[in-house]
Write a protein that holds these residues in place. Structure first.
Motif, mmCIF file in Angstrom:
data_model
loop_
_atom_site.group_PDB
_atom_site.id
_atom_site.type_symbol
_atom_site.label_atom_id
_atom_site.label_comp_id
_atom_site.label_asym_id
_atom_site.label_seq_id
_atom_site.Cartn_x
_atom_site.Cartn_y
_atom_site.Cartn_z
ATOM 1 N N PHE A 61 25.748 48.617 42.801
ATOM 2 C CA PHE A 61 24.692 47.742 42.161
ATOM 3 C C PHE A 61 25.289 47.842 40.507
ATOM 4 N N ALA A 62 26.479 48.002 40.428
ATOM 5 C CA ALA A 62 26.965 47.893 38.734
ATOM 6 C C ALA A 62 28.689 47.572 39.052
ATOM 7 N N PRO A 63 29.049 46.914 37.901
ATOM 8 C CA PRO A 63 30.178 46.325 37.918
ATOM 9 C C PRO A 63 31.245 47.644 37.905
ATOM 10 N N ILE A 64 32.340 47.621 38.855
ATOM 11 C CA ILE A 64 33.276 48.602 39.014
ATOM 12 C C ILE A 64 34.719 48.193 38.262
ATOM 13 N N LEU A 65 35.200 46.740 38.613
ATOM 14 C CA LEU A 65 36.275 46.380 38.036
ATOM 15 C C LEU A 65 35.969 45.451 36.656
ATOM 16 N N LYS A 66 36.657 46.085 35.711
ATOM 17 C CA LYS A 66 36.450 45.359 34.274
ATOM 18 C C LYS A 66 37.513 44.075 34.147
ATOM 19 N N ALA A 67 37.187 43.094 33.491
ATOM 20 C CA ALA A 67 37.707 42.040 33.232
ATOM 21 C C ALA A 67 39.271 42.275 32.841
ATOM 22 N N LEU A 114 34.795 38.762 34.312
ATOM 23 C CA LEU A 114 36.032 38.371 35.263
ATOM 24 C C LEU A 114 35.827 36.910 35.815
ATOM 25 N N LEU A 115 34.663 36.565 36.173
ATOM 26 C CA LEU A 115 34.406 35.547 36.629
ATOM 27 C C LEU A 115 34.645 34.039 35.664
ATOM 28 N N ALA A 116 34.359 34.590 34.439
ATOM 29 C CA ALA A 116 34.578 33.625 33.581
ATOM 30 C C ALA A 116 35.938 33.183 33.317
ATOM 31 N N ARG A 117 36.783 34.230 33.651
ATOM 32 C CA ARG A 117 38.397 34.200 33.456
ATOM 33 C C ARG A 117 39.001 33.546 34.865
ATOM 34 N N ALA A 118 38.302 33.589 35.886
ATOM 35 C CA ALA A 118 38.835 32.956 37.165
ATOM 36 C C ALA A 118 38.488 31.918 37.493
ATOM 37 N N THR A 119 39.018 31.158 38.427
ATOM 38 C CA THR A 119 38.506 30.091 39.267
ATOM 39 C C THR A 119 37.685 30.566 40.530
ATOM 40 N N VAL A 120 36.536 30.318 40.350
ATOM 41 C CA VAL A 120 35.666 30.851 41.385
ATOM 42 C C VAL A 120 35.570 29.987 42.573
ATOM 43 N N PHE A 121 35.738 30.746 43.723
ATOM 44 C CA PHE A 121 35.510 29.987 45.208
ATOM 45 C C PHE A 121 34.324 30.808 45.908
ATOM 46 N N THR A 122 33.910 30.239 47.002
ATOM 47 C CA THR A 122 32.848 31.110 47.652
ATOM 48 C C THR A 122 32.732 30.249 48.989
ATOM 49 N N ASP A 123 32.050 31.209 49.988
ATOM 50 C CA ASP A 123 31.627 30.477 51.321
ATOM 51 C C ASP A 123 30.689 29.366 51.265
ATOM 52 N N GLU A 124 29.446 29.822 50.453
ATOM 53 C CA GLU A 124 28.349 28.821 50.111
ATOM 54 C C GLU A 124 27.792 29.136 48.770
ATOM 55 N N VAL A 125 27.695 27.798 48.138
ATOM 56 C CA VAL A 125 27.332 28.134 46.492
ATOM 57 C C VAL A 125 26.079 28.640 46.577
ATOM 58 N N GLU A 140 28.240 37.836 44.341
ATOM 59 C CA GLU A 140 28.855 38.114 42.807
ATOM 60 C C GLU A 140 28.380 37.263 41.785
ATOM 61 N N ALA A 141 28.477 35.964 41.947
ATOM 62 C CA ALA A 141 28.280 35.176 40.866
ATOM 63 C C ALA A 141 26.884 34.891 40.236
ATOM 64 N N GLN A 142 25.896 35.580 40.861
ATOM 65 C CA GLN A 142 24.515 35.689 40.589
ATOM 66 C C GLN A 142 24.364 36.335 38.965
ATOM 67 N N HIS A 143 25.099 37.086 38.720
ATOM 68 C CA HIS A 143 25.205 37.743 37.446
ATOM 69 C C HIS A 143 25.935 36.834 36.572
ATOM 70 N N ALA A 144 27.058 36.480 36.511
ATOM 71 C CA ALA A 144 27.823 35.665 35.585
ATOM 72 C C ALA A 144 26.952 34.368 35.339
#
Ligand code: NAD
Length: 321
Positions: A201-207, A233-244, A252-256
């Motif tokens: 419930f908290a970020p593990i990997l940092k950008a 990290l999502l701001a630096r990445a190109t983000v894909f998903t199964d369903e927007v 994971e994108a809920q927070h960004a």
């Protein structure tokens, strides 16, 4: 209706069949031929259980149905697994119930297939080091599926509970690959593909721990409040998903998205890449991130594959209802 018991499912669904079913239904979603219904998930106030339904309709694959089940945290003490589910398929032409299929193995298989599909379509073809964050029940399925997508030479891993890391070592050994437990800084510095599969419930990997060119498959966040990586990290990445819709609400994108770091419109369904509507990764330096939230259509796709094979092999029990 046909009954396919939980115990029969592993033999009836070779990994390639799960992969093909999930890849096809993601493409059908992108073409508008398949859609998921809103998810119901309730704390029922009994045994601390979370119970719900995920349903959908795949017109292309002719699969209509739902997965019912959830999470019973006290099951382990009873010798049962905590996640319990059953998948029900209905005839789209008549509404008659077609099949009830044990959903526990199929959930692990379809989740591993989803991250493997993302690795096939989004990771650099020359990826050599697989990084695993998480060592629970799902992690072994995830690793086995990922190792089929690229010529990985090594697996490295980190887990919040280090005593569980032997699962990763054993799974890598099955594939004849070396495994090394590492700190997160080294995992981010060395891995070409990273899978996160935890209940954090908290970020593990940092950008700043992630290097250019990496593909991340973030698979653990499937509920409001869960989180595995730094929103930056999502701001630096190109983000894909199964369903927007699921990505921005329970993924994971809920927070960004909530903190304004990325817009919902910047998230692309991976099905669009499979269907040739989006180029996917465009450079070796790009960071790609797949937010795998788990959709009903994945469950229906693998259950349909299992039912077809069970019928062909005479392994389904028919009952009148
Ligand atoms: P598990 O209970 O077997 O393992 C849990 C994992 O999370 C372990 O690696 C554990 O060490 C780690 N963990 C626990 N608490 C943590 C914390 N506070 N910080 C960091 N790590 C922590 O669970 P599992 O069956 O392997 O499932 C893992 C996750 O994947 C769960 O959150 C589950 O809901 C999710 N899941 C997602 C999908 C999907 O489609 N996206 C499908 C199935 C499961």
């Amino acid at each position: 209706m046909l009954i396919v018991p939980e115990a029969a499912c592993p033999d009836l669904l070779p990994f390639d069949a799960a992969f093909d079913a999930v890849e096809a239904v993601f493409a059908a979603m992108a073409r508008g031929e398949a859609y998921n219904f809103p998810v119901i998930r309730e704390a029922i106030g009994h045994e601390d259980a979370l119970y719900g339904f995920k349903g959908g309709f795949d017109r292309a694959g002719s699969a209509l149905g739902l997965k019912a089940g959830g999470y019973w945290p006290n099951n382990q003490a009873r010798g049962l697994i905590n996640h319990q589910s059953t998948i029900f398929l209905f005839d789209p032409d008549t509404g008659r119930v077609q099949a009830a299929v044990g959903g526990n193995y199929l959930t692990a298989a379809r989740t591993a297939a989803a991250s493997a599909v993302s690795i096939k379509h989004l990771s650099r073809p020359d990826s050599k080091v697989l990084g695993m964050v998480g060592a629970g029940h799902q992690s072994a399925f995830q690793m086995r599926a990922a190792l089929r997508q690229r010529k990985f030479e090594k697996v490295i891993g980190w887990n919040f509970h280090p005593e569980m890391l032997s699962r990763l070592a054993d799974t890598a050994a099955e594939a004849g690959l070396p495994f090394e437990a590492v700190e997160l800084d080294r995992l981010g510095a060395e891995a070409d593909v990273i899978i996160t599969i935890t209940s954090s419930f908290a970020p593990i990997l940092k950008a700043d721990q992630i290097r250019p060119g990496v593909h991340l498959a973030c698979m653990g966040t499937d509920t409001k409040g869960k989180q595995e990586v730094d929103p930056e990290l999502l701001a630096r990445a190109t983000v894909f998903t199964d369903e927007v819709a699921q990505s921005v609400s329970i993924g994971e994108a809920q927070h960004a998205v909530a903190s304004g770091l990325i817009a919902e419109s910047a998230i692309t369904p991976v099905g669009a890449v499979i269907a040739g509507q989006h180029p996917g990764r465009v450079s070796a330096e790009e960071i790609t991130l797949f937010d795998g939230t788990g959709v009903a259509l994945q469950d229906l796709a693998v259950a349909s594959a299992v039912v077809a094979r069970a019928q062909a092999e005479g392994k389904a029990t028919e009952v009148a209802i």
